[in-house]
Design an enzyme around this catalytic site. Structure first.
Site, short mmCIF file in Angstrom:
data_model
loop_
_atom_site.label_atom_id
_atom_site.label_comp_id
_atom_site.label_asym_id
_atom_site.label_seq_id
_atom_site.Cartn_x
_atom_site.Cartn_y
_atom_site.Cartn_z
N HIS A 142 -8.28 -6.73 0.18
CA HIS A 142 -6.89 -6.39 -0.46
C HIS A 142 -6.25 -4.72 -0.16
O HIS A 142 -7.66 -4.20 0.07
CB HIS A 142 -7.07 -6.69 -1.94
N ASP A 143 -5.77 -4.80 -0.40
CA ASP A 143 -4.35 -2.82 0.04
C ASP A 143 -5.14 -3.17 1.75
O ASP A 143 -5.19 -1.51 1.78
CB ASP A 143 -5.22 -1.83 -1.05
N GLY A 196 -11.54 -4.41 1.03
CA GLY A 196 -10.43 -4.03 0.57
C GLY A 196 -10.19 -2.34 1.12
O GLY A 196 -11.24 -1.16 1.04
#
Length: 270
Positions: free
Chosen positions: A123-124, A141
């Protein structure tokens, strides 16, 4: 006009946007907020979910899981996205997660990237253009990756790390620091093992450009003074060299992680 073909066993939920000429193979699932660009191919057993956008002509192979909720226990269902560029290749078992509130709500993949079997994008994370993740590569992430980066099989990058453009991370390496542009990291935990000379040659860098980058590298990671002092010395000596200044800007920008350095000081001679 290209014909869109959806296999009768595929499930495309109402609301999904399917571009012209898309081919969706057997047993694929496409969620209601997914956008699939023109000419994409979902081979079979592909699972697309969430607010995911896929650029034109990207190919996704069986058992890839794209856009399902982040593997972050802090995620509370916020409206985050996953954006994948054009002409990518996403092979078997690849996983990619959307962003979170703590990371700007976006995971972004550039154009012409190759994600080989069982690689993961957390994520991100932001991945540039023309990158290659070999089999079983893991990006945690909040990782930032520049253009033309290659990750060898089984390598892993810790959360919040940065990897500069044209860098190379060797197979089975565990990168827990920021890797400079044009750098090569090897080992677990990874150290800076020189420059990605082979990659630079393959991408058309001239002998003179490579020589200047190598000279700047030796000065930056010599044992005299501090790194910040050496950065300013190199900036003065290479004031008209954009490739060297890309490295200097990367170091000056800083991040949550330290800079990956060599195990031993580098000779500044030559």
């Amino acid at each position: 006009m290209m014909e869109t073909v959806i296999h009768p066993t595929a499930v495309v939920e109402d609301g999904a946007k399917i571009g012209q000429g898309v081919k969706i193979g057997p047993f694929c699932t496409v969620g209601p907020a997914v956008e699939v660009g023109e000419g994409c191919q979902l081979m079979s057993h592909v699972a697309l979910a969430g607010r995911t956008t896929i650029g034109p002509r990207t190919r996704i192979f069986p058992f890839a899981s794209i856009g399902h909720i982040p593997q972050d226990l802090k995620y509370k269902g916020e409206a985050s996205t996953l954006e994948i560029g054009a002409d990518c290749m996403i092979r078997e078992g690849v996983t990619m997660n959307p962003g979170t509130e703590g990371g700007g709500l976006r995971t972004v993949i550039g154009d012409r990237c190759a994600f080989l079997a069982n690689s993961h994008v957390g994520h991100d994370t932001k991945v540039g253009n023309d990158c290659i993740l070999s089999n079983n590569v893991m990006l945690a992430g909040h990782v930032t990756v520049g253009d033309f980066v290659i990750f060898g099989g089984g390598s892993a990058v810790i959360q919040f790390a940065r990897v500069g453009s044209h860098a190379f991370v060797g197979g089975m390496s565990g990168l827990e620091n920021d890797l400079i542009p044009y750098g090569m990291a090897m080992g677990n935990r990874a150290h800076l093992a020189g420059l990605n000379i082979i990659g630079l040659r393959r991408r058309g860098f001239t002998r003179e450009q490579i020589h200047d980058i190598r000279r700047a590298y030796r000065l930056l990671f010599a044992d005299e003074g501090t790194l910040s002092e050496r950065v300013e010395d190199v900036a003065g000596e290479f004031d008209q060299h954009p490739f060297v200044h890309e490295i200097l800007d990367f170091i000056r920008e800083g991040g949550d992680r330290a800079i990956c350095t060599p195990r031993d000081p580098v000779s500044s001679a030559g």
